[in-house]
Scaffold this motif. Sequence first.
Motif, PDB file in Angstrom:
ATOM      1  N   THR A  35      65.118  14.543  22.912  1.00 35.40           N
ATOM      2  CA  THR A  35      64.531  13.474  23.736  1.00 35.40           C
ATOM      3  C   THR A  35      64.780  13.626  25.220  1.00 35.40           C
ATOM      4  OG1 THR A  35      64.493  11.896  21.906  1.00 35.40           O
ATOM      5  CG2 THR A  35      63.525  10.973  23.837  1.00 35.40           C
ATOM      6  N   ALA A  36      63.714  13.619  26.044  1.00 32.70           N
ATOM      7  CA  ALA A  36      64.060  13.919  27.339  1.00 32.70           C
ATOM      8  C   ALA A  36      62.948  13.064  28.069  1.00 32.70           C
ATOM      9  CB  ALA A  36      63.675  15.285  27.576  1.00 32.70           C
ATOM     10  N   LEU A  37      63.315  12.632  29.220  1.00 32.95           N
ATOM     11  CA  LEU A  37      62.714  11.719  30.324  1.00 32.95           C
ATOM     12  C   LEU A  37      61.792  12.890  30.958  1.00 32.95           C
ATOM     13  CD1 LEU A  37      64.979   8.803  31.757  1.00 32.95           C
ATOM     14  CD2 LEU A  37      62.868   8.774  30.224  1.00 32.95           C
ATOM     15  N   GLU A  38      60.565  12.979  30.979  1.00 36.73           N
ATOM     16  CA  GLU A  38      59.644  13.722  31.725  1.00 36.73           C
ATOM     17  C   GLU A  38      59.607  13.403  33.381  1.00 36.73           C
ATOM     18  OE1 GLU A  38      58.447  16.748  30.750  1.00 36.73           O
ATOM     19  OE2 GLU A  38      58.999  16.770  28.742  1.00 36.73           O
ATOM     20  N   ALA A  39      59.455  11.946  33.531  1.00 38.97           N
ATOM     21  CA  ALA A  39      59.110  11.566  34.927  1.00 38.97           C
ATOM     22  C   ALA A  39      59.344   9.820  34.723  1.00 38.97           C
ATOM     23  CB  ALA A  39      57.761  11.770  35.289  1.00 38.97           C
ATOM     24  N   VAL A  40      59.658   9.461  35.822  1.00 36.39           N
ATOM     25  CA  VAL A  40      59.902   7.848  36.003  1.00 36.39           C
ATOM     26  C   VAL A  40      59.247   7.512  37.368  1.00 36.39           C
ATOM     27  CG1 VAL A  40      61.677   6.078  36.142  1.00 36.39           C
ATOM     28  CG2 VAL A  40      61.984   7.984  34.652  1.00 36.39           C
ATOM     29  N   ALA A  75      52.803  10.469  38.910  1.00 36.15           N
ATOM     30  CA  ALA A  75      52.042  11.782  38.967  1.00 36.15           C
ATOM     31  C   ALA A  75      51.798  12.546  37.826  1.00 36.15           C
ATOM     32  CB  ALA A  75      52.639  12.311  40.318  1.00 36.15           C
ATOM     33  N   PRO A  76      52.821  13.076  37.078  1.00 37.82           N
ATOM     34  CA  PRO A  76      52.357  13.711  35.945  1.00 37.82           C
ATOM     35  C   PRO A  76      51.300  13.192  34.809  1.00 37.82           C
ATOM     36  CG  PRO A  76      54.846  13.649  36.283  1.00 37.82           C
ATOM     37  CD  PRO A  76      54.161  12.556  37.128  1.00 37.82           C
TER      38      PRO A  76
END
Length: 310
Positions: A2-7, A64-65
Amino acid sequence: MTALEAVAVHLPPVAEPIELVGESLGLTARQVGLFRRFHGLDQVRVDRDGDLTDLLTAAAKALAPLSGNEHRVKYVLHARSLPIAAPYPHNPLHDALGRLGLTHARAFTITHHACAGSLLALDVAGRLLAADPDPEALALILAGEKTFTRDARIVPDTALFGEGAAAALVGAEGEHDRVLSYAVDQRGEFDGRLADDPELMARYQRSYPDLMIAVMEAALNEAGESWESIRLLLPHNVNRISWQRICRRIGYPPDRVVLDNVPAVGHSFAADILLNHHTATGRGLLRRGDRYLVAASGLGATFAAMVLQH
């Protein structure tokens, strides 16, 4: 993994001094002084004109993503501290989905972990994505709430709530901000209204440091890390003094605890962890490969911590 792609974050434009907050809550000058001088609070953010749908939508639109990738979002989770957010039949989360073009996604609320709910939401999102056959699938986590009642505005002698909001895109895999561990401890013996039960409040305050330290060390142990290997601690924004005391207990440098948002924003329910992540990355405090610890507690009581790798 699991990974944070954007905040992303959304801070309402109104910064209300805690003296005005105290006046509206009927606090004494001594109580307000305690918040300012002892706990390090200065102001809280409020959106006087907008509702919860506006808050959540604004946070998501700051990602933005997300634009152009709406079709990849399979799950939307609202990490909510309060059991009730709006009167029936209003559904702020589903209203936000309509504005964001995400009505195809499965959406639900994560609750019962109170202000530690964003950590649970990240764990649940990771589990859902790991089981999803689409390797490109994403989950969207939303956090932030309205301070619409007295209980939603104050933890007596501890914290004042604000209306900051945050959003995070989560993937099943990723090269940075990967989740290495998650630990949680729920203590039902502290369930109740602290404002009406001084004895319960006293027991909770006495137990809080030990329980918070224990869950953080459980997360460190699960990840194979130690206090020496952790670059930063991203806490919930209840106040400064509680984290300074914990740092003394564990021997961790207070200047590596991100407390910038305590005086400027207030305790923004389950959004705190994401707000502090946004601050840490914006200030360049994390380098590629750094391990960092996030930690929060929620009344009821839940204690949770998570180790991630930037």
